[in-house]
Design a protein around this motif. Structure first.
Motif, PDB file in Angstrom:
ATOM      1  N   ASP A  18     -17.080   4.795  -5.078  1.00 52.59           N
ATOM      2  CA  ASP A  18     -17.331   5.286  -3.718  1.00 52.59           C
ATOM      3  C   ASP A  18     -16.364   6.406  -3.316  1.00 52.59           C
ATOM      4  OD1 ASP A  18     -14.909   4.015  -3.181  1.00 52.59           O
ATOM      5  OD2 ASP A  18     -15.752   2.630  -1.705  1.00 52.59           O
ATOM      6  N   GLN A  19     -15.488   6.795  -4.228  1.00 51.40           N
ATOM      7  CA  GLN A  19     -14.519   7.882  -4.051  1.00 51.40           C
ATOM      8  C   GLN A  19     -13.505   7.633  -2.944  1.00 51.40           C
ATOM      9  OE1 GLN A  19     -15.911  11.974  -4.748  1.00 51.40           O
ATOM     10  NE2 GLN A  19     -17.980  11.125  -4.728  1.00 51.40           N
ATOM     11  N   SER A  20     -13.286   6.370  -2.579  1.00 53.86           N
ATOM     12  CA  SER A  20     -12.319   6.065  -1.522  1.00 53.86           C
ATOM     13  C   SER A  20     -10.898   5.938  -2.068  1.00 53.86           C
ATOM     14  CB  SER A  20     -12.706   4.768  -0.807  1.00 53.86           C
ATOM     15  OG  SER A  20     -12.670   3.677  -1.721  1.00 53.86           O
ATOM     16  N   VAL A  21     -10.783   5.556  -3.326  1.00 55.48           N
ATOM     17  CA  VAL A  21      -9.474   5.314  -3.940  1.00 55.48           C
ATOM     18  C   VAL A  21      -9.432   5.969  -5.311  1.00 55.48           C
ATOM     19  CG1 VAL A  21      -7.895   3.529  -4.818  1.00 55.48           C
ATOM     20  CG2 VAL A  21      -9.235   3.095  -2.755  1.00 55.48           C
ATOM     21  N   ALA A  22      -8.283   6.522  -5.647  1.00 49.32           N
ATOM     22  CA  ALA A  22      -8.035   7.025  -6.999  1.00 49.32           C
ATOM     23  C   ALA A  22      -6.806   6.313  -7.533  1.00 49.32           C
ATOM     24  CB  ALA A  22      -7.813   8.529  -6.989  1.00 49.32           C
ATOM     25  N   GLU A  23      -6.857   5.937  -8.796  1.00 49.72           N
ATOM     26  CA  GLU A  23      -5.712   5.331  -9.474  1.00 49.72           C
ATOM     27  C   GLU A  23      -5.331   6.225 -10.638  1.00 49.72           C
ATOM     28  OE1 GLU A  23      -4.381   1.284 -11.906  1.00 49.72           O
ATOM     29  OE2 GLU A  23      -6.332   1.345 -10.911  1.00 49.72           O
ATOM     30  N   PHE A  24      -4.035   6.300 -10.916  1.00 51.37           N
ATOM     31  CA  PHE A  24      -3.619   7.100 -12.062  1.00 51.37           C
ATOM     32  C   PHE A  24      -2.496   6.413 -12.821  1.00 51.37           C
ATOM     33  CE2 PHE A  24      -0.603   8.554  -8.881  1.00 51.37           C
ATOM     34  CZ  PHE A  24       0.579   8.716  -9.596  1.00 51.37           C
ATOM     35  N   SER A  39       1.501   3.547  -3.597  1.00 51.48           N
ATOM     36  CA  SER A  39       0.373   4.277  -3.046  1.00 51.48           C
ATOM     37  C   SER A  39       0.840   5.403  -2.146  1.00 51.48           C
ATOM     38  CB  SER A  39      -0.543   3.337  -2.242  1.00 51.48           C
ATOM     39  OG  SER A  39       0.053   2.979  -1.034  1.00 51.48           O
ATOM     40  N   VAL A  40      -0.099   6.273  -1.881  1.00 52.12           N
ATOM     41  CA  VAL A  40       0.077   7.336  -0.902  1.00 52.12           C
ATOM     42  C   VAL A  40      -1.269   7.485  -0.195  1.00 52.12           C
ATOM     43  CG1 VAL A  40      -0.450   9.221  -2.539  1.00 52.12           C
ATOM     44  CG2 VAL A  40       0.909   9.684  -0.493  1.00 52.12           C
ATOM     45  N   GLN A  41      -1.216   7.684   1.107  1.00 43.09           N
ATOM     46  CA  GLN A  41      -2.408   7.806   1.938  1.00 43.09           C
ATOM     47  C   GLN A  41      -2.670   9.275   2.256  1.00 43.09           C
ATOM     48  OE1 GLN A  41      -4.154   4.952   2.676  1.00 43.09           O
ATOM     49  NE2 GLN A  41      -2.581   3.947   1.442  1.00 43.09           N
ATOM     50  N   ARG A  42      -3.934   9.589   2.400  1.00 38.91           N
ATOM     51  CA  ARG A  42      -4.311  10.955   2.800  1.00 38.91           C
ATOM     52  C   ARG A  42      -3.652  11.267   4.140  1.00 38.91           C
ATOM     53  NH1 ARG A  42      -8.185  14.723   1.849  1.00 38.91           N
ATOM     54  NH2 ARG A  42      -9.267  13.413   0.331  1.00 38.91           N
ATOM     55  N   THR A  47      -9.661  18.049  -3.356  1.00 39.48           N
ATOM     56  CA  THR A  47     -10.965  18.187  -4.004  1.00 39.48           C
ATOM     57  C   THR A  47     -11.843  16.938  -3.960  1.00 39.48           C
ATOM     58  OG1 THR A  47     -10.093  17.567  -6.181  1.00 39.48           O
ATOM     59  CG2 THR A  47     -10.055  19.922  -5.600  1.00 39.48           C
ATOM     60  N   THR A  48     -11.333  15.842  -3.409  1.00 42.60           N
ATOM     61  CA  THR A  48     -12.118  14.604  -3.328  1.00 42.60           C
ATOM     62  C   THR A  48     -11.947  14.006  -1.932  1.00 42.60           C
ATOM     63  OG1 THR A  48     -10.390  13.016  -3.958  1.00 42.60           O
ATOM     64  CG2 THR A  48     -11.564  14.138  -5.759  1.00 42.60           C
ATOM     65  N   PRO A  49     -12.800  13.062  -1.571  1.00 43.14           N
ATOM     66  CA  PRO A  49     -12.644  12.400  -0.273  1.00 43.14           C
ATOM     67  C   PRO A  49     -11.716  11.176  -0.307  1.00 43.14           C
ATOM     68  CG  PRO A  49     -14.733  11.770  -1.249  1.00 43.14           C
ATOM     69  CD  PRO A  49     -14.108  12.781  -2.179  1.00 43.14           C
ATOM     70  N   VAL A  50     -10.973  10.951  -1.387  1.00 41.64           N
ATOM     71  CA  VAL A  50     -10.142   9.748  -1.472  1.00 41.64           C
ATOM     72  C   VAL A  50      -9.203   9.647  -0.275  1.00 41.64           C
ATOM     73  CG1 VAL A  50     -10.181   9.606  -4.004  1.00 41.64           C
ATOM     74  CG2 VAL A  50      -8.281  10.728  -2.879  1.00 41.64           C
ATOM     75  N   SER A  51      -9.027   8.413   0.178  1.00 39.14           N
ATOM     76  CA  SER A  51      -8.084   8.174   1.270  1.00 39.14           C
ATOM     77  C   SER A  51      -6.781   7.578   0.751  1.00 39.14           C
ATOM     78  CB  SER A  51      -8.697   7.249   2.317  1.00 39.14           C
ATOM     79  OG  SER A  51      -9.071   6.015   1.726  1.00 39.14           O
ATOM     80  N   THR A  52      -6.836   6.935  -0.426  1.00 37.76           N
ATOM     81  CA  THR A  52      -5.657   6.290  -0.996  1.00 37.76           C
ATOM     82  C   THR A  52      -5.562   6.603  -2.477  1.00 37.76           C
ATOM     83  OG1 THR A  52      -5.935   4.450   0.554  1.00 37.76           O
ATOM     84  CG2 THR A  52      -4.487   4.070  -1.322  1.00 37.76           C
ATOM     85  N   ILE A  53      -4.353   6.909  -2.925  1.00 41.07           N
ATOM     86  CA  ILE A  53      -4.071   7.113  -4.349  1.00 41.07           C
ATOM     87  C   ILE A  53      -3.054   6.059  -4.748  1.00 41.07           C
ATOM     88  CG2 ILE A  53      -3.170   8.701  -6.096  1.00 41.07           C
ATOM     89  CD1 ILE A  53      -3.983  10.999  -4.129  1.00 41.07           C
ATOM     90  N   ILE A  54      -3.338   5.347  -5.849  1.00 38.91           N
ATOM     91  CA  ILE A  54      -2.429   4.295  -6.292  1.00 38.91           C
ATOM     92  C   ILE A  54      -1.987   4.520  -7.733  1.00 38.91           C
ATOM     93  CG2 ILE A  54      -3.375   2.581  -4.709  1.00 38.91           C
ATOM     94  CD1 ILE A  54      -4.807   1.306  -7.110  1.00 38.91           C
ATOM     95  N   ALA A  55      -0.845   3.936  -8.038  1.00 37.73           N
ATOM     96  CA  ALA A  55      -0.316   3.921  -9.404  1.00 37.73           C
ATOM     97  C   ALA A  55       0.407   2.595  -9.596  1.00 37.73           C
ATOM     98  CB  ALA A  55       0.642   5.082  -9.625  1.00 37.73           C
ATOM     99  N   CYS A  56       0.236   2.004 -10.765  1.00 34.06           N
ATOM    100  CA  CYS A  56       0.891   0.740 -11.097  1.00 34.06           C
ATOM    101  C   CYS A  56       1.854   0.979 -12.245  1.00 34.06           C
ATOM    102  CB  CYS A  56      -0.138  -0.302 -11.529  1.00 34.06           C
ATOM    103  SG  CYS A  56      -1.439  -0.581 -10.328  1.00 34.06           S
ATOM    104  N   THR A  57       3.022   0.346 -12.179  1.00 36.51           N
ATOM    105  CA  THR A  57       3.988   0.483 -13.258  1.00 36.51           C
ATOM    106  C   THR A  57       4.763  -0.807 -13.443  1.00 36.51           C
ATOM    107  OG1 THR A  57       5.734   1.888 -14.197  1.00 36.51           O
ATOM    108  CG2 THR A  57       5.847   1.456 -11.827  1.00 36.51           C
ATOM    109  N   ASP A  58       5.179  -1.028 -14.653  1.00 34.51           N
ATOM    110  CA  ASP A  58       6.000  -2.179 -15.007  1.00 34.51           C
ATOM    111  C   ASP A  58       7.375  -2.002 -14.360  1.00 34.51           C
ATOM    112  OD1 ASP A  58       7.895  -3.785 -16.657  1.00 34.51           O
ATOM    113  OD2 ASP A  58       6.138  -4.143 -17.919  1.00 34.51           O
ATOM    114  N   VAL A  59       7.954  -3.076 -13.822  1.00 32.45           N
ATOM    115  CA  VAL A  59       9.266  -2.971 -13.172  1.00 32.45           C
ATOM    116  C   VAL A  59      10.349  -2.514 -14.139  1.00 32.45           C
ATOM    117  CG1 VAL A  59       8.774  -4.655 -11.363  1.00 32.45           C
ATOM    118  CG2 VAL A  59       9.829  -5.427 -13.493  1.00 32.45           C
TER     119      VAL A  59
END
Length: 164
Positions: free
Chosen positions: A77-83, A158-161, A111-123
């Motif tokens: 739905d292009q609301s969230v991007a993860e990287f 995360s970071v919000q638009r 370039t996208t309508p995403v409202s939230t971008i997330i990233a996950c990492t090991d502690v």
């Protein structure tokens, strides 16, 4: 940031086959043939594809040599991007990850309508955590996860638009 290229094969395999690099990543090592096919497939992708992971290159300037890559998944739905990000050991500690993350965030919001971008990492991945924070991302959650059969603690940033 630039598209992946088949010409990136040697550099790509060098860091993707490094056990210390692969240890905290969700991807598994691949053969030379699989890597060439992977690079060719990602080189053909234009823009972000909803519902699919794509890979883009991180290149060192000057010279344009491959020093890492970023995998991006845009929700259907292009609301969230993860990287997720990978940097070759010889380029780590020089600010490339932070610069690449900032550039990716700007590009996704432009370039996208995403409202939230997330990233996950090991502690245990302190350099990645530092890069995410320097790029303006905030810690939202901590959860147990499993990477390659090993239990770990994963941090979700995360970071919000921006509004207005």
């Amino acid at each position: 940031l630039r598209p992946m290229r088949v010409a990136d094969l040697d550099a790509f395999l060098a860091y993707r086959r490094d056990p210390e690099v692969a240890r905290l990543q969700g991807w598994a090592p691949i053969s030379q043939q699989e890597a060439a096919e992977f690079l060719a497939a990602n080189a053909a992708v234009v823009g972000f594809v909803p519902g699919q992971w794509i890979q883009i290159a991180i290149a060192e300037l000057p010279g344009d040599g491959l020093i890492g890559d970023i995998g991006i998944h845009l929700a259907p739905d292009q609301s969230v991007a993860e990287f997720g990000i990978t940097i070759t050991p010889t380029a780590q500690g020089r600010g490339y990850a932070t610069e690449a993350i900032r550039g990716l965030i700007q590009r996704l919001f432009a370039t996208t309508p995403v409202s939230t971008i997330i990233a996950c990492t090991d502690v245990r991945n302190a350099p990645c955590i530092a890069a995410l924070k320097r790029a303006g991302m905030t810690l939202d959650d901590v959860r147990e996860a499993e990477y390659k059969g090993e239990l770990c603690v994963e941090q979700i940033f995360s970071v919000q638009r921006p509004t207005g």
